[in-house]
Design an enzyme around this catalytic site. Structure first.
Site, PDB file in Angstrom:
ATOM      1  N   ASP A 122       0.925  -0.983   0.065  1.00  7.74           N
ATOM      2  CA  ASP A 122       0.090  -0.129  -0.191  1.00  7.74           C
ATOM      3  C   ASP A 122       0.966   0.977  -0.097  1.00  7.74           C
ATOM      4  O   ASP A 122       2.174   1.201   0.156  1.00  7.74           O
ATOM      5  CB  ASP A 122      -0.996   0.045   1.366  1.00  7.74           C
ATOM      6  N   SER A 123       0.304   2.290  -0.302  1.00  5.72           N
ATOM      7  CA  SER A 123       1.124   3.703  -0.204  1.00  5.72           C
ATOM      8  C   SER A 123       1.593   4.029   1.176  1.00  5.72           C
ATOM      9  O   SER A 123       2.527   4.704   1.425  1.00  5.72           O
ATOM     10  CB  SER A 123       0.164   4.729  -0.753  1.00  5.72           C
ATOM     11  N   CYS A 150      -4.374  -1.296  -2.276  1.00  8.92           N
ATOM     12  CA  CYS A 150      -4.241   0.346  -2.338  1.00  8.92           C
ATOM     13  C   CYS A 150      -5.553   0.340  -3.519  1.00  8.92           C
ATOM     14  O   CYS A 150      -4.922   0.133  -4.649  1.00  8.92           O
ATOM     15  CB  CYS A 150      -3.002   0.958  -2.537  1.00  8.92           C
ATOM     16  N   ASN A 151      -6.316   1.108  -3.475  1.00 15.29           N
ATOM     17  CA  ASN A 151      -7.313   1.372  -4.435  1.00 15.29           C
ATOM     18  C   ASN A 151      -6.706   2.350  -5.462  1.00 15.29           C
ATOM     19  O   ASN A 151      -6.878   2.155  -6.727  1.00 15.29           O
ATOM     20  CB  ASN A 151      -8.688   1.969  -3.858  1.00 15.29           C
ATOM     21  N   THR A 152      -5.940   3.168  -5.065  1.00 18.29           N
ATOM     22  CA  THR A 152      -5.093   4.075  -5.851  1.00 18.29           C
ATOM     23  C   THR A 152      -4.315   3.367  -6.878  1.00 18.29           C
ATOM     24  O   THR A 152      -4.356   3.444  -8.161  1.00 18.29           O
ATOM     25  CB  THR A 152      -4.472   5.383  -5.180  1.00 18.29           C
ATOM     26  N   GLU A 197      -3.618   8.439   9.004  1.00 21.31           N
ATOM     27  CA  GLU A 197      -2.255   8.165   8.954  1.00 21.31           C
ATOM     28  C   GLU A 197      -1.894   8.878  10.438  1.00 21.31           C
ATOM     29  O   GLU A 197      -0.856   8.508  11.120  1.00 21.31           O
ATOM     30  CB  GLU A 197      -1.500   8.526   7.817  1.00 21.31           C
ATOM     31  N   CYS A 205     -11.218   3.095  -0.613  1.00 21.96           N
ATOM     32  CA  CYS A 205      -9.662   3.263  -0.198  1.00 21.96           C
ATOM     33  C   CYS A 205      -9.202   2.537   1.111  1.00 21.96           C
ATOM     34  O   CYS A 205     -10.226   2.297   1.996  1.00 21.96           O
ATOM     35  CB  CYS A 205      -9.664   4.828   0.272  1.00 21.96           C
ATOM     36  N   HIS A 258      -7.602   2.996   3.428  1.00 20.66           N
ATOM     37  CA  HIS A 258      -7.652   3.661   4.739  1.00 20.66           C
ATOM     38  C   HIS A 258      -9.037   3.826   5.540  1.00 20.66           C
ATOM     39  O   HIS A 258      -9.132   3.914   6.573  1.00 20.66           O
ATOM     40  CB  HIS A 258      -6.846   5.061   4.644  1.00 20.66           C
TER      41      HIS A 258
END
Ligand code: DGL
Length: 266
Positions: A6-7, A69-71, A148, A180, A182
């Site tokens: 993930d990012s 990660c969806n992005t 975060e 997302c 998160h």
């Protein structure tokens, strides 16, 4: 070993889902905390980062990759699949499939980062499977930094969630995709603000179930995956805040390991 990236640390929601769904499978995680967020970056940059992340996981022993990660899934899936000869999972399709089996009125809301929403991938996949569905999307760029930062119960977070969800609420959606990884961490506040009657689709759970059924259909691959219950968590930058939030997501303190910075040039 299952490689998951993930990012940042939001992808740990998927790790948690996979640990609960496939207990004992060895996992290596990479969170690109030095370069997060991805959701505000260009596709070219996100693709470049995803290729580096995948290379790191493969070098660490991963036999399959989960893009938690969806992005990343929205813009980089093709590039990663074209570059690596192992199964690569993206998170959008399982979330869409779970949504379509859940929704009653097919009036669907999707929230995600700017990059995910701008990619149009959710509308495309939902309408590809149900052309009569109504899809309403809203980018929520402030939610990733709030997660975060660990601001899960602050009144400011509740206020921002309410503002982002307002346009979806007035459309009377019956199902909301958390697009997302998160966002499951904010599931309670999201559910309260959108209304308890709206079904929430948590892509981390959808993804874990997708991986489980893929492995059940591919015993050859499954037999190559170690199952000693080992999980290693690498990040590209460690701060006390990341440590705290990561432990909160997994449900117990975890050790974050510093990945070799040279592999992840800014
Ligand atoms: N967790 C990531 C996602 O699922 C994105 C967060 C970000 O880096 O912007 O989209």
């Amino acid at each position: 070993m299952i490689g998951i990236f993930d990012s940042g640390i939001g992808g740990l929601t998927v790790v948690k889902g996979i640990m609960d769904t496939l207990p004992g499978y060895d996992i290596v995680y990479f969170g690109d905390t030095a370069r997060t967020p991805y959701g505000t970056k260009s596709s070219r940059t996100v693709i470049e980062y995803c290729l580096q992340n995948t290379r790191f996981l493969v070098n660490s022993g991963a036999k399959m990759i989960v893009m938690a990660c969806n992005t990343a899934s929205s813009v980089a899936t093709e590039a990663v699949r074209a570059s690596f000869d192992i199964p690569v999972f993206e998170v959008v399709t399982p979330a869409v499939d779970l949504c379509l089996t859940t929704t009653k009125k097919a009036v669907i809301g999707v929230i995600g980062t700017r990059a995910t929403i701008a990619s149009g991938i959710y509308e495309k996949k939902i309408l590809g499977k149900n052309p009569d569905a109504k899809v309403h999307c809203a980018p929520c760029p402030l939610l990733v930094p709030l997660v975060e930062e660990g601001w899960l119960k602050k009144p400011e977070t509740t206020m921002i969630v309410k503002k982002y969800l307002h346009p979806l609420k007035v459309r009377q959606i019956d199902t909301l995709i958390l697009g997302c990884t998160h966002y499951p961490i904010l599931k309670n506040v999201i559910s309260r603000k959108i209304g308890k009657r709206v079904a929430i689709i948590d892509s981390s759970i959808a993804m874990a179930k997708g991986v489980r059924s893929f492995l059940a259909d591919h015993p050859d691959l499954d037999s190559t995956l170690a199952k000693t219950g080992t999980a290693r968590f690498f990040v590209s930058d460690i701060t006390p805040q990341f440590r705290k939030t990561a432990g909160r997501i997994i449900g117990r303190p975890i050790e974050l390991l510093q990945a070799d910075a040279a592999a992840f040039p800014a």
